[in-house]
Design a protein around this motif. Structure first.
Motif, PDB file in Angstrom:
ATOM      1  N   LEU A   1      -0.942  -0.804  -4.553  1.00  0.00           N
ATOM      2  CA  LEU A   1      -2.128   0.059  -4.518  1.00  0.00           C
ATOM      3  C   LEU A   1      -1.714   1.469  -4.122  1.00  0.00           C
TER       4      LEU A   1
ATOM      5  N   ASP B   1       0.859  -1.188   0.000  1.00  0.00           N
ATOM      6  CA  ASP B   1       0.000   0.000   0.000  1.00  0.00           C
ATOM      7  C   ASP B   1       0.894   1.235   0.000  1.00  0.00           C
TER       8      ASP B   1
ATOM      9  N   SER C   1      -6.321  12.007   2.982  1.00  0.00           N
ATOM     10  CA  SER C   1      -7.229  11.087   3.658  1.00  0.00           C
ATOM     11  C   SER C   1      -8.158  11.858   4.596  1.00  0.00           C
TER      12      SER C   1
ATOM     13  N   ALA D   1       3.649  -1.085   3.776  1.00  0.00           N
ATOM     14  CA  ALA D   1       2.732   0.059   3.757  1.00  0.00           C
ATOM     15  C   ALA D   1       3.528   1.325   4.056  1.00  0.00           C
TER      16      ALA D   1
ATOM     17  N   LEU E   1      -6.067   4.825  -7.502  1.00  0.00           N
ATOM     18  CA  LEU E   1      -7.304   5.602  -7.382  1.00  0.00           C
ATOM     19  C   LEU E   1      -6.960   7.077  -7.552  1.00  0.00           C
TER      20      LEU E   1
ATOM     21  N   ASP F   1      -3.735   5.147  -3.398  1.00  0.00           N
ATOM     22  CA  ASP F   1      -4.975   5.913  -3.275  1.00  0.00           C
ATOM     23  C   ASP F   1      -4.570   7.379  -3.119  1.00  0.00           C
TER      24      ASP F   1
ATOM     25  N   GLU G   1      -7.814  -4.436   4.717  1.00  0.00           N
ATOM     26  CA  GLU G   1      -8.499  -5.406   3.847  1.00  0.00           C
ATOM     27  C   GLU G   1      -7.509  -6.335   3.159  1.00  0.00           C
ATOM     28  N   MET G   2      -6.362  -5.795   2.751  1.00  0.00           N
ATOM     29  CA  MET G   2      -5.340  -6.637   2.108  1.00  0.00           C
ATOM     30  C   MET G   2      -4.731  -7.623   3.099  1.00  0.00           C
TER      31      MET G   2
ATOM     32  N   GLY H   1      -7.330   1.688   5.921  1.00  0.00           N
ATOM     33  CA  GLY H   1      -8.500   0.931   5.465  1.00  0.00           C
ATOM     34  C   GLY H   1      -8.169  -0.095   4.393  1.00  0.00           C
ATOM     35  N   HIS H   2      -7.452   0.342   3.360  1.00  0.00           N
ATOM     36  CA  HIS H   2      -7.075  -0.582   2.287  1.00  0.00           C
ATOM     37  C   HIS H   2      -6.097  -1.640   2.793  1.00  0.00           C
ATOM     38  N   THR H   3      -5.143  -1.189   3.590  1.00  0.00           N
ATOM     39  CA  THR H   3      -4.141  -2.116   4.129  1.00  0.00           C
ATOM     40  C   THR H   3      -4.808  -3.210   4.956  1.00  0.00           C
TER      41      THR H   3
END
Length: 233
Positions: free
Chosen positions: A74, A1, A80, A25, A221, A76, A12-13, A8-10
């Motif tokens: 990823l 990430d 944030s 990350a 993103l 984004d 989920e991964m 949040g993304h981290t």
């Protein structure tokens, strides 16, 4: 990430890794990074599965040197929610705060300092290039006029008020919404400039192919046309 943020993304991964492999990350923000690290550790994700570093994603090649070829990246882009919601960071005009806008407040100059040295033409160009602002000339003229009067534009609400006053001529029932959008775009343009976001993104994109494993994937993103054009190219 490449943009850890709130994590949040981290998170989920990490769930999908199912204790296999390793996730790196990174984020430039020295204020939010330790908080996110602590939050992930409290959920049971420690150094055996995740490595967290404070660094700019333009240095993704350094991660690949340490980790080996990457299977998935990823990014984004932008700011944030916790950065926007903290008035001290100066990312939003919802509440008064110092006009800072730096993703890393320990590096570079604030947006307030940037405005002290910018020319009208440069500011107008920034508003167009970084935010596609249709009222760029009017806004740039108003800001530079205030600076020439000796006004110290040091807070978010000060800058917002100058922009709002300059756009009073806008007609129609959608006037307030149009002015709000211009304020948002102006803050965005200034934030991108202060953080050299396009230059950093370009460097990241240039380095990406060499960091990927065979069959590796990248997901990015983006939230406005300047980023979008650069990524697609």
């Amino acid at each position: 990430d490449a943009t850890l943020g709130y994590g949040g993304h981290t998170l989920e991964m990490l769930k999908r890794l199912n204790s296999k492999g390793h996730l790196y990350a990174i984020d430039v923000d020295p204020i939010e990074l330790p908080r996110t690290k602590e939050r992930l550790e409290s959920l049971g994700f420690g150094p055996e599965i995740i490595t967290i570093k404070q660094m700019n994603f333009s240095n993704i090649d350094q991660i690949a040197l340490e980790s080996g070829p990457l299977n998935f990246v990823l990014a984004d882009l932008g700011v944030s929610s916790m950065q926007i919601d903290n008035p001290i960071r100066g990312f939003s005009f919802k509440s008064e705060g110092p006009l800072d806008l730096r993703l890393n407040p320990n590096k570079g100059i604030s947006a307030a300092e940037r405005l002290k040295t910018i020319s009208q033409d440069e500011l107008e160009g920034m508003l167009v290039e970084n935010a596609d602002e249709p009222n760029s000339a009017v806004i740039a003229r108003a800001i530079i006029s205030e600076i020439k009067k000796g006004t110290d534009i040091s807070t978010t609400t000060q800058l917002q008020q100058i922009i709002k006053d300059s756009l009073k001529f806008i007609p129609g029932k959608n006037k307030d919404e149009e002015i709000k959008k211009s304020c948002q775009r102006s803050f965005q343009a200034l934030r991108i400039d202060v953080n050299s976001e396009f230059e950093v993104l370009y460097e990241f994109l240039e380095k990406l192919p060499a960091t990927l494993a065979k069959g590796g994937r990248v997901a990015i993103l983006s939230f406005h046309s300047g980023e979008d054009r650069l990524i697609k190219k």
